[in-house]
Scaffold this active site. Structure first.
Site, PDB file in Angstrom:
ATOM      1  N   LYS A  70     -71.945  59.965 -20.462  1.00 50.46           N
ATOM      2  CA  LYS A  70     -73.207  59.512 -21.060  1.00 50.46           C
ATOM      3  C   LYS A  70     -74.106  58.891 -20.002  1.00 50.46           C
ATOM      4  CE  LYS A  70     -70.933  58.923 -25.481  1.00 50.46           C
ATOM      5  NZ  LYS A  70     -70.083  58.017 -26.258  1.00 50.46           N
ATOM      6  N   GLN A 114     -68.274  51.900 -27.462  1.00 45.10           N
ATOM      7  CA  GLN A 114     -67.358  53.042 -27.388  1.00 45.10           C
ATOM      8  C   GLN A 114     -66.125  52.791 -28.252  1.00 45.10           C
ATOM      9  OE1 GLN A 114     -68.147  55.933 -25.312  1.00 45.10           O
ATOM     10  NE2 GLN A 114     -66.581  56.711 -26.704  1.00 45.10           N
ATOM     11  N   ASP A 137     -75.123  55.965 -32.109  1.00 42.31           N
ATOM     12  CA  ASP A 137     -73.912  56.638 -32.611  1.00 42.31           C
ATOM     13  C   ASP A 137     -74.041  56.988 -34.088  1.00 42.31           C
ATOM     14  OD1 ASP A 137     -71.997  57.257 -30.746  1.00 42.31           O
ATOM     15  OD2 ASP A 137     -70.941  55.336 -30.857  1.00 42.31           O
TER      16      ASP A 137
END
Lengths: 316, 316
Positions: A70, A114, A137
């Site tokens: 990312k 994450q 997300d």
């Protein structure tokens, strides 16, 4: 044309049948990157460079790889990014404070934590702590609610990746039969939501008939449903679950599985999906490989969500 | 026992096959009412009588009937209730102010705005204005998000009614095939969410394989999927959509349709569901009628949600 000529042509068609089009997630991701790069350049020209912050807890190897992918993508596209590392002993309270600080930081456009997190965390509490408008997300409860009500929202990246693969490959969904295997909240469920819902709503859906199958679906039933499916989306986390014999000729097969198998000869770990790629390729119309399919597209969708977050951020 | 004897017994079984068990929504609603009445009495003893407020805009005949049914049920069960009428010319701002006032009123446990609203309203904005903890209709975005993430929440009443009918009738769902026809956000979608999700989660699901079909599903495909279904839930709003010929012998059929048809002879309106009741009754294992099936159960579930809201309300 007489019947015998027709039969000859059909036999020729069958014998010359091409293997499936292998959908390159890397190539499609490049398309999305170009669009995001262009949008980023415009925002930079307005003094609003998109910034992605990633919080990483502990030292899970896969999580570190995803994070690096990312950060690399953000940099390539002209965004800035930062990764904040915390040891796996960090408390939920410390994490909530950190997230709150980042929510209030106007220089941060997109923020993600994450997953997975160590066991002492409530992942739901962490996901709900991220401001919905920075939640690239798409895991905040309000983004899930909006997704399920067909409203514009941050769509979870993997589901968005599957959607874009289908759209950009020109696979028809309206009135088609879609089998989604796996009902996880981050992948299977949002994919089913996108594909079954109305194409005329605020966040357009696929208007497909969608079957939600999962580990409680008996195997004979799964086979029966697979044989009816125009599109199969495999997101069960079971290597080689989807085999050629259960599929309809010409079906589109999107493989979302990420399984790490040890090679019996070399002992090395290798990445495989949920689909028996080599055999299915000979029967399907389209197939997305693992690696190089949904994975790179999911990273691209996080980038797209970040630039959307930057666009929507209040400019004061 | 020889083969010929077996055959004779099988033939006898077939010829003596009973028609479906007709699931009485009224009887099941009475069960729920008893439970709610008992919970209400306990709350009253603690000085916390549950109170349901209904806001009704305009003079839609069906809405007035639904409202009266809820007020009557509340009264029977020992709750207090109030209905606030507003003309169809009321503005969205006035409605939002009213809802805000009721949200802050500690004497109100449950609050619902009867839908549909006149065209100048954003129903979504109105649903999202009701405090989630008082939202006995389960339409707030946070309740939808929680529902889809299998968290405890206010479940939309009609979906909860279908769930309770299945549970209390002892119809098995785990690993079974469920066909949900209709994908509305208030009915079809939440039913699919309840039935496909994990039975071990915070808000337990049915662990069934669920097919979401709707108006884009071609009729031959609908028939094919219906023939595989152990449970069919008809929520399409199409009279006589589900006919006996397309069903599997012994399937459970829950009719959520509410259609008002004019009798060609008497000219009177009569209520019919989506299922061809008389014929399907002869083939199905279970069938819920219209009226007297899901309808009374949905009212009971609003009552159950109201008593839950009262239980969860802060006591200060």
């Amino acid at each position: 044309m007489c019947l015998s000529q027709c039969i000859v042509i059909c036999v020729l068609c069958l014998s010359y049948r091409h293997a499936a089009t292998v959908v390159s997630g890397r190539e499609l991701a490049r398309q999305i990157h170009k669009e995001v790069q262009s949008d980023t350049a415009k925002l930079v020209a307005q003094g609003n460079r998109p910034h992605l912050s990633v919080i990483l807890v502990g030292d899970d190897h896969a999580s570190h790889t995803y994070m690096r992918n990312k950060a690399r993508a953000a940099s390539l596209l002209g965004m800035s990014s930062s990764t904040i590392f915390r040891p796996s002993s960090v408390s939920q309270e410390e994490m909530l404070e950190l997230i709150d600080k980042f929510n209030r930081d106007r220089s941060i456009s997109g923020l993600l934590v994450q997953l997975p997190l160590p066991e002492h965390f409530s992942e739901r509490a962490i996901c709900n702590a991220v401001a919905p408008e920075k939640d690239v997300d798409g895991f905040h409860i309000v983004n899930i609610g909006k997704l399920c009500l067909d409203q514009r929202c941050m769509v979870p990246a993997t589901a968005a990746a599957v959607w874009e693969i289908i759209r950009r490959t020109g696979i028809e969904t309206v009135g088609k039969n879609v089998l989604v295997v796996g009902h996880s909240k981050n992948v299977g469920m949002p994919i089913a939501m996108l594909l079954h819902s109305d194409r005329n709503h605020e966040r357009p859906g696929g208007d497909a008939t969608v079957v939600m199958a999962h580990r409680c679906t008996p195997l004979p039933r799964l086979k029966e449903l697979a044989s009816l499916a125009d599109i199969v989306i495999a997101a069960a986390g079971v290597p080689h679950l989807i085999t050629a014999d259960i599929l309809k000729e010409g079906a589109a097969v999107i493989d979302v599985g990420i399984n790490r198998l040890q090679d019996p000869v070399t002992g090395k770990l290798r990445l495989v999906g949920d689909v028996d790629f080599e055999a299915v390729k000979e029967k399907a119309g389209f197939i997305s490989p693992v690696p190089g399919g949904v994975g790179p597209m999911a990273v691209a969708m996080v980038m797209k969500n970040t630039v959307t977050a930057a666009k929507n951020a209040p400019t004061y």
